[in-house]
Design a protein around this motif. Structure first.
Motif, PDB file in Angstrom:
ATOM      1  N   LEU A  71     115.121   6.692  88.446  1.00 52.76           N
ATOM      2  CA  LEU A  71     116.583   6.422  87.085  1.00 52.76           C
ATOM      3  C   LEU A  71     116.415   6.219  86.268  1.00 52.76           C
ATOM      4  O   LEU A  71     116.286   4.651  85.786  1.00 52.76           O
ATOM      5  CB  LEU A  71     117.661   6.636  88.646  1.00 52.76           C
ATOM      6  N   ARG A  72     116.813   6.801  85.160  1.00 62.59           N
ATOM      7  CA  ARG A  72     116.866   5.581  83.764  1.00 62.59           C
ATOM      8  C   ARG A  72     118.786   6.048  83.711  1.00 62.59           C
ATOM      9  O   ARG A  72     119.306   6.989  83.610  1.00 62.59           O
ATOM     10  CB  ARG A  72     116.652   7.131  83.090  1.00 62.59           C
TER      11      ARG A  72
ATOM     12  N   ILE B 120     116.545  16.422  98.046  1.00 62.34           N
ATOM     13  CA  ILE B 120     115.778  14.896  98.565  1.00 62.34           C
ATOM     14  C   ILE B 120     116.588  14.365  99.861  1.00 62.34           C
ATOM     15  O   ILE B 120     117.587  14.277  99.378  1.00 62.34           O
ATOM     16  CB  ILE B 120     115.154  14.340  97.415  1.00 62.34           C
ATOM     17  N   PRO B 121     117.034  15.035 100.760  1.00 59.71           N
ATOM     18  CA  PRO B 121     117.691  14.430 101.943  1.00 59.71           C
ATOM     19  C   PRO B 121     117.740  12.972 102.288  1.00 59.71           C
ATOM     20  O   PRO B 121     118.466  12.222 101.997  1.00 59.71           O
ATOM     21  CB  PRO B 121     116.501  14.577 103.188  1.00 59.71           C
TER      22      PRO B 121
ATOM     23  N   ALA C 187     120.599   7.387 101.909  1.00 60.69           N
ATOM     24  CA  ALA C 187     120.451   6.315 101.655  1.00 60.69           C
ATOM     25  C   ALA C 187     121.484   5.908 101.114  1.00 60.69           C
ATOM     26  O   ALA C 187     121.540   4.831 100.488  1.00 60.69           O
ATOM     27  CB  ALA C 187     118.839   5.786 100.778  1.00 60.69           C
ATOM     28  N   GLY C 188     121.659   7.464 100.191  1.00 60.89           N
ATOM     29  CA  GLY C 188     123.227   6.461  99.784  1.00 60.89           C
ATOM     30  C   GLY C 188     122.901   7.529  97.963  1.00 60.89           C
ATOM     31  O   GLY C 188     124.207   7.526  96.768  1.00 60.89           O
ATOM     32  N   GLY C 189     122.327   8.477  97.721  1.00 62.37           N
ATOM     33  CA  GLY C 189     122.281   9.318  96.200  1.00 62.37           C
ATOM     34  C   GLY C 189     122.085   7.820  95.086  1.00 62.37           C
ATOM     35  O   GLY C 189     120.998   7.696  94.852  1.00 62.37           O
TER      36      GLY C 189
ATOM     37  N   LYS D  56     121.553   4.101  91.094  1.00 56.83           N
ATOM     38  CA  LYS D  56     122.088   3.022  90.434  1.00 56.83           C
ATOM     39  C   LYS D  56     121.995   0.811  90.551  1.00 56.83           C
ATOM     40  O   LYS D  56     121.943   0.422  89.664  1.00 56.83           O
ATOM     41  CB  LYS D  56     122.983   3.152  89.925  1.00 56.83           C
ATOM     42  N   GLU D  57     121.576   0.985  92.029  1.00 52.23           N
ATOM     43  CA  GLU D  57     121.525  -0.600  92.642  1.00 52.23           C
ATOM     44  C   GLU D  57     119.849  -0.495  92.236  1.00 52.23           C
ATOM     45  O   GLU D  57     119.669  -1.755  91.777  1.00 52.23           O
ATOM     46  CB  GLU D  57     122.152  -0.913  93.384  1.00 52.23           C
TER      47      GLU D  57
END
Ligand SMILES: Nc1nc2c(c(=O)[nH]1)N[C@H]1C(S)=C(S)[C@@H](COP(=O)(O)OP(=O)(O)OC[C@H]3O[C@@H](n4cnc5c(=O)[nH]c(N)nc54)[C@H](O)[C@@H]3O)O[C@H]1N2
Ligand SMILES: Nc1nc2c(c(=O)[nH]1)N[C@H]1C(S)=C(S)[C@@H](COP(=O)(O)OP(=O)(O)OC[C@H]3O[C@@H](n4cnc5c(=O)[nH]c(N)nc54)[C@H](O)[C@@H]3O)O[C@H]1N2
Ligand code: SF4
Ligand code: SF4
Ligand code: SF4
Ligand code: SF4
Ligand code: SF4
Ligand SMILES: [Mo]
Lengths: 312, 769, 217
Positions: free
Chosen positions: B509-510, B557-558, B563-565, B570-571
């Protein structure tokens, strides 16, 4: 083809040369001060009346040059307002191992003793003048000797890191000190002895010519020490060789060989010993000016040239 | 396999068995006792700073990073230790990302041209005014029934392609174009033809032999940090289970001694443009000596061993020596080593791809992996593994208008658009343009023949309206009608899935470290607002927020969703399926993504278009009777820059700011030039002034000038001008020479098959000034 | 290396931490990430470097190779800079790191003139001397130095050389290492594996009369 395989540095970071002109000037002025003080003291201790004027000139020049000298230091420091850190003689504040600390002590005691000395010389108090002369001599020699230690302990620089450095500095201080004295004495003789008798002036002139001899001796010692130093650095480490290269036929050849050795050493030497020139005030002052320029070139080449060999 | 390097074995577990051996394998373990990354402490307070995980984009490797912030400002960008690809490393350019954000010359507000185009007079306007103007220009196209005259071109096809294509299609234009992709366009075409994927991932960490053609991973390469750290690993001893792997051999073909070549076991200063001959001769030796992988060739290639052997018959090492200058004995020895050392892989990028014979050369090099059975095996030449993202439904249909820009008729084999042809096609009036919009694209600096392109951009008849989206005032922006300030990679949201080196695909993620400076906005946000203002269909297709868009992208992507999407990303900054193990030979099920489902050594498509269907050495006209005083000009990337984008990063430009013409010392002496001398480098289309630098490490027939410096716009740091700014120490800029851009003497030549630029095919000579 | 053991009040023996840096040049790729990471971590101004990577080409065409030499402050065991600093602005921490107290430094530059490795510089903004201190602020927080953390080739190995189990101790124990200018007796604590003599020699490959020195600010 060269015998060894080529090496090219493609990238390296540029570095700053830390000690530049101000430090050279600082060394120069301390040298002048120490030199003129010693000559003055010799004159005073020598006891002969005719030496008195010399003693007086030296006594003035020594503290004067010593006021100029630390100015250069202050200008060079990036935190001049913190100069008092140098004098916080509290435990844990000052590093007693650093030559600069020796210098600070010397620079704060020597001018005081030199000023007191000057006072007594002018007041004509021979006894006290002599006491302070004797006290002052080791201080004066140390003041300049310590600057030699500053360089000698700068172990990164092959040109500096030699035990010869303090001695060389003291001798060159003598050279420049005598030269300055000669100039002053001649100026005094020509411009300020208008109402003196012919005999007095004659006496004064022989005195000055005697100083010329002194100068010659000091130059010979100086050249001898330089010769020693150069001979050794030519054959010690690689960095030392490169330093010798810079001075002898590289970037600093003009300053070192041209100005310091030839202009400031050999030519004055010739003048002070060649019968036709040695008794001429004109030639003598010319020789002294050359010597002073030569010693300045020496300070500069040692300080800046010494740092011009890359360290990485 | 585990990604966390900390949890791998510790040194010492090896016991006394290794006493006396060279010990370097222990680096694989993170044995250093201090914490390695993801944290940053304030130098003044000693407290830990807030850390935001994200993904770098100072080049296309897309490493995992952290932004460390305090009081709303970005203090430092550091590496993310756990990131599966970059594993806690970040190159100089990534470290200097901070400079890109706080670039004192950044464009921070929309500006509109006043006066003539290219004159350099601007007026600051509000975003509102900018949108009104843009909407009116675009609506005009729509109302005239020519939405296809909206042409959009962006930097390569990685982050922004999906959403910009969506925008163009929604608007009714097929013309969502990209710039050259990483590694060169020709490579992409070659790879698509051979095995149906865009590029390869050499599994260098596990390999035993690296055969490098025209690639410089120690300094460049499109997966830079992740790639070179694994090469460094392979260059020492490695431990795997109880097994100790000896260090991998590295052989480099490059006319220029690069840092890669300079540290390799062997460097062969090949004549430029002749790699195919060497590769084919290696193949010939392998086939003739029966050293090939029988099973792979039999089962997975579309040409039989005997056919191939026959085809290669004339391609002997002696033949190749005559062409390339590489000794036949070396070629033969390397062939044997390559075929008998398992696993092995080739590495090839710009030096192969950026030539007029790029596609064929790339195919010849890739062939070596196929015949030795190194395709998609551990330590071999692997297919890329990454995720594809979903698009929100409904998807705007692709407009049915034919586009000469997207499918140039003179490049039937190109498979994709031909980016360097875009402006010339417009000039030739084969395509009409109403509004030309670029994003993160600076052709006037980076494309060959900049001065020619400049004339096209200047012509208001050809391009009536030109909008440039960038964060820097580039050479190209100088010719725009409207320049809009864009967020940098440190200030925007994007999803990435770079090819995975651990062979398990991941999502990266950016996310913004800080709010965009000034009035800059993120590209996705910009398109959404613009679509909203355009209304109608376009708005319908953009009925989402950036966050919703990202959530949709990963919704396919299941594992990640579970896992929390987005919150998980973000974390952590990235996600991969920790249960999954690397699977090799992925073609084994459905075969390769090619018409024959095989690895296509022979390409029918090429043969139909009149080219050699088999990988072939194509003679480049430049090589022909090249005179004594004529040279091949090589333009190359330097280790601390990415093309033009990093030129205003002061910490990088301080290291590399000029680009002398590098020349063989003996040749220089023979021609009577001097090291350091000012000269003119002249080609058929122009001349540039620079100084000569004598080195030993370059083919006597080549001259090399680096890319990346020599800007005429872009900012004052790029142009070596000291100035006072809020960014500390820009006033101390000390170098005087800002370098020279080599592109004005590089003629715009393309590989006729792939349409990729032949940047390294320029013939030059030297004139003293 | 001496086995420094301190005896705290409790009587229980505690080993002194002595940090060291090892540069494995077999793994260095010459990428300069260390240089830039340091600039960012320590706000090193333009024109100054706490670490930089010398790049050298040697040999004769076509037998040519390249060599790298990342340089840091050696945080010497016998630091001449410390001996010469008049005001104790330079001091040595227990873990061997040579520090500069920014409030005491008077900027006399004597340390710069004496250090044989030219690793000190005047910060033109703060007007004091600075140098690599192995990111002491990071070490104190339990983090690795910034350059070590980011090193692309994992060529930089950092740790406690008094801890026999540390990675650096293990490597020092089992590999031939060299330091820069050992003859000067400063006892540098940056060690190199696989360093090239021509690259370590400051006077090789340069025209000594035309070395570019940085203008003083
Ligand atoms: N540091 C840095 N990294 C980057 C980039 C960057 O700008 N800077 N850009 C990224 C991008 S977009 C790309 S495409 C890649 C490019 O990465 P690379 O392809 O590794 O780099 P290039 O400099 O384009 O070319 C590689 C080498 O090819 C050599 N060469 C030229 N002609 C020939 C030839 O005919 N035969 C052979 N064998 N060699 C030849 C050149 O001398 C050069 O050293 O790097 C990516 N990574
Ligand atoms: N001489 C020579 N020329 C070459 C090459 C060569 O080897 N030699 N290589 C060629 C190759 S392989 C390639 S891929 C191209 C690359 O050429 P380009 O794609 O044109 O160059 P880049 O520097 O990658 O990026 C272009 C623009 O992106 C902007 N940018 C960067 N980051 C951001 C951001 O976060 N936000 C915004 N809004 N803008 C940003 C920069 O300001 C820059 O203007 O160059 C080609 N040109
Ligand atoms: S390799 Fe590219 S993506 Fe990775 S840190 Fe460097 S600039 Fe950033
Ligand atoms: S390398 Fe120089 S600055 Fe560092 S401790 Fe040693 S002498 Fe001092
Ligand atoms: S410059 Fe500062 S640290 Fe260096 S010797 Fe002088 S006071 Fe000490
Ligand atoms: S240890 Fe810290 S201060 Fe020293 S060079 Fe590395 S990053 Fe800079
Ligand atoms: S970061 Fe590491 S690999 Fe790169 S130059 Fe520095 S020491 Fe070498
Ligand atoms: Mo590229």
């Amino acid at each position: 083809m060269e015998p060894i395989s080529p090496v090219t540095v493609l990238y390296n970071a540029p570095h700053q040369i830390p000690f530049q002109l101000p430090i050279s000037q600082y060394f120069y002025f301390t040298g002048l001060s120490a030199g003129s003080f010693v000559i003055s003291v010799i004159a005073v201790l020598g006891g002969k009346v005719e030496y008195k004027p010399l003693g007086k000139i030296g006594a003035i020049l020594a503290p004067l040059c010593l006021i100029l000298a630390p100015m250069n230091l202050l200008v060079d420091m990036t935190q001049p307002a913190r100069f008092w850190h140098l004098m916080t003689y509290l435990p844990g504040y000052v590093n007693w191992k650093s030559p600069i600390t020796y210098g600070v002590i010397l620079l704060s005691t020597y001018p005081i003793s030199a000023t007191i000395y000057a006072y007594f010389v002018y007041a004509g108090n021979q006894k006290y003048a002599k006491i302070f002369a004797i006290l002052g001599i080791p201080l004066a020699i140390s003041v300049h000797g310590y600057t030699g230690f500053i360089l000698a302990l700068g172990k990164g620089r092959a040109l500096w890191n030699t035990a010869l450095m303090p001695t060389l500095f003291i001798v060159s201080a003598m050279v420049s000190g005598i030269a300055l004295m000669i100039i002053m004495a001649i100026l005094r003789n020509v411009f300020f002895m208008k109402d003196a008798t012919e005999e007095e002036r004659e006496k004064d002139a022989t005195l000055i010519h005697g100083l010329g001899g002194f100068l010659g001796a000091a130059i010979i010692t100086d050249l001898f020490l330089i010769f020693n130093a150069v001979l050794v650095i030519l054959t010690s480490s690689k960095e030392a060789f490169e330093a010798a290269h810079l001075l002898l036929w590289g970037k600093f050849a003009l300053e070192f060989v041209g100005i310091e050795i030839v202009l400031g050493g050999l030519i004055p030497l010739f003048i002070v010993f060649y019968p036709k020139t040695k008794s001429s005030f004109k030639w003598l002052s010319f020789a002294s000016v050359l010597t002073m320029v030569g010693i300045f070139a020496m300070r500069f080449t040692v300080v800046v040239g010494g740092q011009s060999v890359p360290l990485h | 396999m585990k990604f966390s390097r900390r949890s791998l074995f510790k040194y010492g577990a090896l016991g006394g068995a290794l006493l006396g051996m060279e010990k370097s394998f222990e680096y694989m373990a993170n044995a250093m006792e201090l914490i390695e990354g993801g944290r940053e402490v304030s130098r003044t307070t000693g407290k830990f700073l807030k850390a935001v995980p994200s993904t770098c984009l100072n080049c296309y490797a897309r490493c995992g990073n952290y932004g460390f912030t305090a009081y709303g400002g970005l203090i430092k960008i550091g590496p993310n230790t756990d990131h599966p690809n970059s594993r806690g490393r970040m190159c100089a350019k990534g470290q200097a990302g901070l400079n890109a954000v706080y670039d004192p010359d950044r464009i921070l507000a929309p500006i509109k041209r006043v006066g003539k185009r290219g004159e350099g007079n601007w007026k600051r306007i509000s975003w509102e005014e900018a949108y009104v103007e843009l909407v009116s220009k675009l609506s005009q196209l729509k109302s005239q029934g020519v939405p296809e005259e909206f042409v959009f071109q962006s930097d390569r096809d990685i982050t922004t392609q999906a959403i910009s294509r969506r925008f163009c299609h929604a608007f009714g234009s097929p013309n969502a174009l990209v710039n050259h992709p990483v590694g060169g366009w020709n490579k992409r075409v070659a790879q698509q033809l051979s095995w149906g994927a865009d590029y390869e991932v050499p599994d260098v960490a596990n390999t035993q032999y690296m055969l490098i053609f025209g690639s410089n991973p120690y300094e460049a390469h499109y997966l830079r940090t992740s790639f070179v750290q694994r090469i460094a690993e392979a260059r020492g001893l490695r431990q795997e289970g109880t097994l100790i792997r000896p260090k991998a051999k590295m052989v480099v073909f490059d006319p220029r001694l690069t840092q890669t070549g300079g540290r390799a076991d062997e460097w062969h200063p090949i004549l430029p443009g002749t790699d195919a001959a060497v590769a084919l001769a290696i193949a010939q030796t392998i086939m003739a000596e029966g050293l090939y992988d029988r099973a792979f060739v039999r089962d997975w290639c579309n040409v039989s061993a005997s056919q191939l052997e026959k085809y290669l018959q004339g391609h002997t090492p002696e033949w190749a020596e005559g062409i390339s200058g590489v000794l036949a004995t070396d070629i033969r020895r390397i062939a044997r080593e390559f075929a008998t050392t398992r696993p092995a892989t080739t590495i090839s990028t710009g030096g192969v791809s950026k030539h007029g014979n790029g596609v064929q050369t790339e195919r010849a090099v890739a062939l070596l992996n196929a015949i030795t059975g190194n395709i998609d095996v551990k330590g071999g030449y692997c297919l890329p593994r990454s995720f594809t993202f979903r698009e929100p439904n409904p998807l705007p249909p692709a407009p049915r208008v034919r586009s000469e820009l997207l499918h140039p008729s003179d490049f039937p084999t190109a498979l994709f658009e031909v980016p360097p042809r875009v402006l010339p096609t417009i000039k030739e009036r084969k395509a009409k343009v109403g509004v030309y919009m670029t994003y993160q694209y600076n052709p006037l600096y980076s494309r060959a023949e900049g001065p020619f392109l400049e004339q096209i951009l200047k012509d208001e008849e050809l391009i009536p309206y030109f909008v440039c989206l960038d964060s820097v005032y580039t050479e190209t922006a100088a010719f725009a009608d409207l320049v809009l300030p864009m967020a940098t990679f440190a200030e925007r949201w994007e999803l990435e899935s770079p090819p995975a080196f651990e062979m398990v695909p991941f999502v990266s993620l950016r996310q913004p470290f800080i709010m965009p400076l000034g009035e800059a906005i993120g590209f996705t946000d910009f398109l959404i607002s613009l679509a909203g203002r355009l209304g109608g269909d376009v708005a319908e297709y953009f009925n989402f927020t950036t966050r919703q868009y990202l959530e949709t992208q990963i919704s396919g992507i299941p594992g990640l969703v579970k896992a929390g999407g987005l919150e998980y990303l973000k974390e952590k900054g990235f996600w991969f399926d920790s249960e999954e193990r690397p699977r090799y030979r992925r073609y084994a099920g459905r075969g390769f993504d090619t018409p024959s489902r095989k690895y296509e050594i022979f390409s029918k498509r090429l043969e139909d278009a009149g080219y050699s269907g088999m990988p072939a050495y194509e003679f480049l006209p430049i090589t022909e009777n090249i005179q004594e005083e004529e040279f091949h000009l090589l333009v190359y990337q330097t280790r601390v820059h990415t093309h033009d984008r990093t030129a205003n990063c002061m910490w990088l430009t301080e290291i590399t700011h000029d680009n002398p013409a590098v020349m063989n010392a003996e040749t220089m002496a023979r021609l009577g030039f001097e090291n350091g001398q000012e000269v003119q480098i002249v080609s058929k289309i122009g001349a540039i002034k620079t100084r000569l630098q004598a080195v030993q490490g370059i083919n006597p027939k080549a001259i090399a000038i680096s890319d990346n410096v020599g800007h005429t716009e872009f900012g004052r740091i790029a142009r070596a001008i000291p100035f006072e700014s809020d960014v500390k120490t820009t006033e101390l800029l000390w170098w005087k020479d800002g370098g020279v851009n080599p592109k004005p003497i590089v003629a715009l030549k393309l590989d006729p098959i792939g349409g990729g630029e032949a940047l390294m095919d320029t013939k030059v000579w030297i004139r003293s000034v | 290396m001496s086995n420094d053991v301190e005896e705290p009040a409790g009587g229980e023996k505690k080993r002194r931490v002595r940090y060291g840096m090892l540069v494995d040049l077999r793994r260095c790729v010459g990428c300069q990430s260390c240089s830039v990471a340091c600039k960012s971590e320590n706000e090193v101004p333009l024109g100054k470097f706490r670490t930089w990577v010398k790049v050298v080409e040697k040999g004769r065409y076509p037998d040519v190779s390249r060599h790298f030499l990342p340089s840091f402050c050696n945080n010497c065991e016998k630091p001449i800079c410390n001996r010469n600093c008049p005001v104790k602005a330079t001091y040595v921490r227990d873990d061997g790191i040579v520090m500069v107290n920014m409030h005491r430094c008077i900027g006399c530059m004597y340390c710069m003139a004496s250090c044989p490795y030219d690793v000190r510089y005047i910060n033109p903004l703060r007007k004091i001397v600075q140098k690599c201190h192995w990111c002491a602020h990071r070490l104190d927080a339990g983090l690795l130095p910034a350059c070590v953390e980011t090193c692309l080739g994992r060529a930089l190995i950092f740790g406690d050389i008094n801890d026999p189990n540390s990675e650096i101790s293990q490597l020092l124990a089992t590999n031939p290492v060299v330091t820069l200018k050992p003859e000067l007796g400063t006892q540098p604590h940056v060690f190199y594996i696989g360093a090239d003599a021509d690259t370590m020699d400051p006077t090789r490959g340069v025209d000594i009369d035309h070395v570019h020195f940085h203008e003083p600010y």
